[in-house]
Scaffold this active site. Structure first.
Site, PDB file in Angstrom:
ATOM      1  N   SER A  51       0.916  -1.117  -0.414  1.00 29.34           N
ATOM      2  CA  SER A  51      -0.067  -0.537   0.056  1.00 29.34           C
ATOM      3  C   SER A  51       0.868   1.627   0.117  1.00 29.34           C
ATOM      4  O   SER A  51       1.468   1.497  -1.170  1.00 29.34           O
ATOM      5  CB  SER A  51      -0.689  -0.491   1.526  1.00 29.34           C
ATOM      6  OG  SER A  51      -1.939   0.923   0.963  1.00 29.34           O
ATOM      7  N   HIS A  60      -4.239  -0.954  -4.506  1.00 28.78           N
ATOM      8  CA  HIS A  60      -6.046  -0.931  -4.509  1.00 28.78           C
ATOM      9  C   HIS A  60      -5.984  -0.431  -5.533  1.00 28.78           C
ATOM     10  O   HIS A  60      -7.286  -0.127  -5.217  1.00 28.78           O
ATOM     11  CB  HIS A  60      -5.872   0.041  -2.770  1.00 28.78           C
ATOM     12  CG  HIS A  60      -5.573   0.017  -1.847  1.00 28.78           C
ATOM     13  ND1 HIS A  60      -5.682  -1.164  -1.348  1.00 28.78           N
ATOM     14  CD2 HIS A  60      -4.575   0.647  -1.225  1.00 28.78           C
ATOM     15  CE1 HIS A  60      -5.269  -1.588   0.451  1.00 28.78           C
ATOM     16  NE2 HIS A  60      -4.369   0.039  -0.188  1.00 28.78           N
ATOM     17  N   GLU A  68      -5.529  -4.945  -5.000  1.00 29.21           N
ATOM     18  CA  GLU A  68      -5.170  -5.946  -3.308  1.00 29.21           C
ATOM     19  C   GLU A  68      -4.256  -7.288  -3.649  1.00 29.21           C
ATOM     20  O   GLU A  68      -5.232  -8.042  -4.916  1.00 29.21           O
ATOM     21  CB  GLU A  68      -6.411  -5.607  -2.719  1.00 29.21           C
ATOM     22  CG  GLU A  68      -6.996  -4.814  -2.458  1.00 29.21           C
ATOM     23  CD  GLU A  68      -7.620  -3.970  -1.505  1.00 29.21           C
ATOM     24  OE1 GLU A  68      -8.606  -4.512  -1.061  1.00 29.21           O
ATOM     25  OE2 GLU A  68      -8.421  -2.900  -1.091  1.00 29.21           O
TER      26      GLU A  68
END
Lengths: 291, 291
Positions: free
Chosen positions: A142, A184, A211
């Protein structure tokens, strides 16, 4: 092309592409843990000395403990957690030594600007780059994925129409250059903001990671692992774009972007900008017939 | 290429590309109403006789009244609302005559399968196609946009990684062929499901329309109007894809998709598959310098 040789039989390119595991967030921590297992393997398996950097998150204790447990469960020999909360800490020789002595670094998620503003340019940062050049694997998920590149995305709405100024960029850690990484990607509908980044400078390759999916970089190539896909936006042959002509709020226009979507096992060469199919060819229609 | 000539000075291609306004949903109904105003203009301005078809929605009265009010406010001469709730109605000569006598048809949003299952193959459907061939403008928003093409998307999750079977398709109204249209495109993160449709048959062009945005088709060309963008996925030169080899749940892989993103004023030729910039060139870098 110039190459630099190191004692450990690693050959690195001068543009500093070493071994990276760049994860699109929300990686599996309970099931097969394919991605985190690969991090441990690349760091030396049961010899792995991993250092989890929690600078990005505002919950360093919880997140640090979680990764410590997962990495230990996957057989790493040692797992340290290092939380940097102010730049002065990142100059502390004792903490710097932690980075020098590990075989793998893992950046957690959170806010990418926390990572760069806290450690960018510090002694700890330089130790990190040195380790990376020596062949230490650097992984991040992330926010920890976004910081890998020279220019990183720090903000921009998902699930919105592409707009010329739909993305806010900042300088990243420069472990990999000429790319902009988003995470994401499918889950937060981030095509628009990645397109805006690519339109602003088509020289950079836009890479959107879903993800529980990672790109495992080794030299100029990366391979996709995990359950989702890695989308690659190559703007090199953009025929026209309005990005420099319209207001930041205005809808974006751009023509002739090359898009590749790669799933587990597929590879991509960052220098030739060519994807490779399982079959190893770069230009064959290898679909089989139905029944 | 064969063309057919009509009395009203319209020349149509035999592949039935006439005048369509295909809207990505959530079009402005209170402000400038750029898109709905264009529907009225194309249907004859203050001579326009519009017929609103509410078959898609489960709230035909509310939705019908809303569009009646908006179109009347925009100066249409007559606005009729026709709700078809069972196939038998779509065979009623009186209702069929409504279609024959209007200068523009507007399909509301709702469920695209309601439209096709209720009117597909009926006398009303044939009257609609005849009107279209005569030059009557056919407009549709959201579900009403999806039904325009020969093959239409009826289901598939947004904001999800692209999967080989991420999209469910059905036969549409065939007013425009060789394309698959998706709506609410950026807002619902629908890149994955449109990519799946294109991977399954790269012959079709994937077209994703953002909210409050429309493609105005006139012959082989369309122009973009509204506040968002129209994304075009051209799979003709796909080098490889795994779509026929993996399970429907598996992540999709495909290489060498051409992607164009067009905003208001840009045009695209559906036959040559070429976008055109404002400047009228198809291959010029027309970005101006900064300051």
């Amino acid at each position: 092309m110039l190459t630099v040789e190191f004692a450990e039989e690693c050959v690195f390119l001068t543009n500093d592409i070493g071994r990276l595991v760049i994860i699109g967030g929300a990686e599996d921590k309970e099931g097969d843990c394919i991605i985190l297992r690969e991090v441990v393997r690349l760091a030396g398996g049961n010899q792995a000395r991993l250092l989890v950097l929690t600078a990005a998150t505002l919950e360093p204790q919880r997140v640090g403990a979680l990764y410590r447990q997962v990495f230990a469960g996957l057989g790493a020999a040692e797992v340290g957690v290092l939380d940097i909360n102010e730049r002065l800490q990142a100059e502390d020789p004792m903490l710097v030594r932690l980075v020098e002595n590990c075989s793998g670094v893992f950046f957690t998620g959170g806010d990418q600007l926390r990572i760069t503003s806290l450690i960018g340019g510090t002694a700890l940062f330089h130790a990190l780059v040195d380790s990376y050049r020596r062949g230490v694997v650097i992984a991040g998920t992330s926010a920890g994925a976004s910081v890998m590149s020279s220019t990183m995305i720090v903000d921009g709405s998902g699930d919105k129409e592409p707009a010329a100024g739909a993305v806010r960029l900042a300088a990243g850690l420069s472990l990999i250059s000429d790319v902009v990484i988003d995470q994401h990607f499918a889950q937060r509908g981030r095509l628009g903001r990645l397109l805006a980044a690519v339109a602003q400078n088509p020289y950079v390759l836009g890479i959107g990671i879903d993800e529980n999916t990672a790109m495992v970089v080794d030299g100029p190539e990366f391979e996709v692992i995990g359950s989702g896909t890695v989308s690659i936006l190559d703007g090199q042959h953009i025929a026209f774009t309005n990005v420099s002509e319209v207001s930041p709020q205005a809808a974006l226009a751009l023509a002739e972007v090359r898009l590749h979507v790669l799933s587990e096992g597929y590879t991509f060469n960052l220098q030739t900008r060519q994807p490779k199919s399982h079959a190893g060819t770069t230009n064959s229609r290898n679909a089989k017939g139905g029944s």
